[in-house]
Enzyme design. Structure first.
Site, PDB file in Angstrom:
ATOM      1  N   ALA A  74     -31.712  -8.597  41.124  1.00 17.05           N
ATOM      2  CA  ALA A  74     -33.236  -9.372  41.473  1.00 17.05           C
ATOM      3  C   ALA A  74     -34.321  -8.130  40.553  1.00 17.05           C
ATOM      4  O   ALA A  74     -35.313  -9.760  40.644  1.00 17.05           O
ATOM      5  CB  ALA A  74     -33.521  -7.841  42.608  1.00 17.05           C
ATOM      6  N   GLU A  75     -33.719  -8.218  39.647  1.00 17.22           N
ATOM      7  CA  GLU A  75     -34.865  -7.715  38.195  1.00 17.22           C
ATOM      8  C   GLU A  75     -34.718  -9.537  37.644  1.00 17.22           C
ATOM      9  O   GLU A  75     -35.942  -8.978  37.384  1.00 17.22           O
ATOM     10  CB  GLU A  75     -34.018  -6.211  37.517  1.00 17.22           C
ATOM     11  CG  GLU A  75     -34.619  -5.091  38.444  1.00 17.22           C
ATOM     12  CD  GLU A  75     -36.166  -4.614  38.812  1.00 17.22           C
ATOM     13  OE1 GLU A  75     -36.643  -5.288  37.602  1.00 17.22           O
ATOM     14  OE2 GLU A  75     -36.418  -3.986  38.852  1.00 17.22           O
ATOM     15  N   SER A  76     -33.472  -9.475  37.510  1.00 17.54           N
ATOM     16  CA  SER A  76     -33.688  -9.949  35.713  1.00 17.54           C
ATOM     17  C   SER A  76     -32.273 -11.568  36.904  1.00 17.54           C
ATOM     18  O   SER A  76     -32.320 -12.184  35.960  1.00 17.54           O
ATOM     19  CB  SER A  76     -32.801  -9.883  35.050  1.00 17.54           C
ATOM     20  OG  SER A  76     -31.481  -9.023  34.901  1.00 17.54           O
TER      21      SER A  76
END
Length: 408
Positions: free
Chosen positions: A94-96
């Site tokens: 989700a972050e990267s």
């Protein structure tokens, strides 16, 4: 009709069993985040999951999983070591999207999108040579410690995930205002206890985790190999001496340079930092045996310039001339201060081909397999005769591993 129903029965039973099995796995995913089973019916999360299953089926979800196959086992292992649920792998997604080079407008960077201050708190080095927020292993260790600290503070994994996004201070104030840490209460869109971004963030992680644990989804997507691949590959950590070049390691060990660079995004240059005790880099595990057999150290691996200090020189001016920072020159030459003396010899690392072409005087070239005087002269725009005279060569014969001084 009875005959038809008898034929249809196995398919109906199979579908029923698949649904039951998948439903059980979905509940298991929620439990790993300490979320109640009723959250399966959250309309926003379901819409997110269903739309993503359509969008990601073609590219993004599977491309991210496919690109990350080398280091996913290492990430899972680190999470397990710190007793972090395996589903937090999807927080990194989700972050990267599993990209170590991901960078946000807010200066967050790496697989786990650490801000510089938080990264340093958890021991990540950020200096002239490296940004360990992009180090696949060290950043995961830091993220696991950070998540463990957040869980110890808030007591629930879904709260740890939310705090990872909006900050522990922001979440603490939200819980105080809501007089509850219940997820549904915190997600109230009217009361807005936590930012909208965080309300979507926890849903996105859960949706991705459910997708990643849905075997039927994977099987139908022509990416069923991902089910086993993530357990079959991994990376190894090897230590190389100060100044070692990724290009040299790539050639010696037989690893495509692009693949080696992808595993070592934390390096800002082609070479590792000039730290006295060397530095760790990552290679595919299947290349570890080749590394042990073929790799050997050189005193200085990079193309480099030996600069003799002249009157009026300063480290700043010298660095500007060669396209490197004065601090890098200090580190490579183990200087404790910026004071330099007349005729002092300084080693200047050069990792950029453009810089090499600009300053093609006094460069040292390490002869590689396939090199000839003609190919070297063309690469550096220096005459063959000049190379012969400078290096006292009587003919055109050069040997692999020989170091040639190149200047007109």
């Amino acid at each position: 009709m009875k005959y038809f129903l008898l034929l249809l029965l196995p398919f109906l039973l199979s579908a029923s069993l698949n649904f039951t099995s998948n439903h059980t796995k979905e509940i298991s995913v929620l439990e790993s985040f300490d979320i109640e089973a009723s959250f399966l019916y959250d309309p926003i999360m379901n819409e997110m999951k269903n739309s993503n299953m359509t969008i990601y089926k073609d590219k993004r979800f599977f491309q991210a999983m496919n690109d990350a196959y080398l280091f996913i086992p290492a990430v899972k292992s680190i999470l397990a070591k710190h007793d972090i649920p395996a589903e937090f792998l999807f927080l990194a997604m989700a972050e990267s999207h599993f990209s170590a080079k991901a960078y946000s407008a807010k200066s967050a960077s790496g697989l786990w999108q650490f801000m510089p201050e938080t990264g340093k708190v958890y021991g990540l080095k950020i200096d002239e040579y490296v940004d360990e927020r992009r180090d696949l292993i060290k950043s995961t260790e830091a993220a696991a410690k950070h998540l463990r600290d957040l869980h110890d503070k808030f007591g629930k994994w879904y709260l740890a995930a939310i705090a990872y996004n909006c900050g522990s201070g922001r979440l603490s104030r939200a819980i105080e205002a809501a007089k509850s840490n219940d997820l549904n209460t915190l997600l109230d869109p009217k009361k807005m206890y936590i930012p909208r971004e965080s309300r979507l963030y926890i849903r996105k992680i859960v949706a991705l985790a459910i997708m990643g644990n849905d075997e039927q989804f994977l099987l139908k997507s022509e990416y069923e190999h991902l089910l086993n691949r993530a357990n079959a590959y991994s990376i190894s950590t090897v230590r190389v001496p100060r100044g070692e070049s990724l290009k040299r390691v790539s050639k010696l060990v037989g690893i495509p340079l692009g693949e080696l660079q992808k595993l070592n995004r934390h390096l800002k240059y082609d070479f590792v930092p000039p730290y006295f005790d060397g530095y760790d880099i990552y290679i595919p595990y299947i290349k570890l045996s080749d590394f042990k057999q073929k790799y050997f150290e050189e005193e200085i691996q990079n193309i480099y310039k030996v600069h003799v200090v002249r009157g009026g020189d300063s480290l700043y001016d010298i660095g500007k001339r060669y396209g490197v920072s004065y601090k890098m020159i200090m580190d490579f030459n183990s200087l404790k201060s910026s004071i330099i003396s007349l005729n002092q010899k300084l080693i200047i690392p050069i990792d950029n081909k453009a810089n090499v072409e600009k300053i093609n005087k006094g460069i040292y070239h390490l002869v590689k397999k396939g090199d000839t005087l003609e190919s070297i002269s063309k690469a550096y725009k220096i005459s063959i005769k000049s190379i012969q005279l400078t290096n006292k060569l009587k003919g055109n014969m050069i040997r692999e591993g020989e170091r040639l001084i190149l200047h007109e």
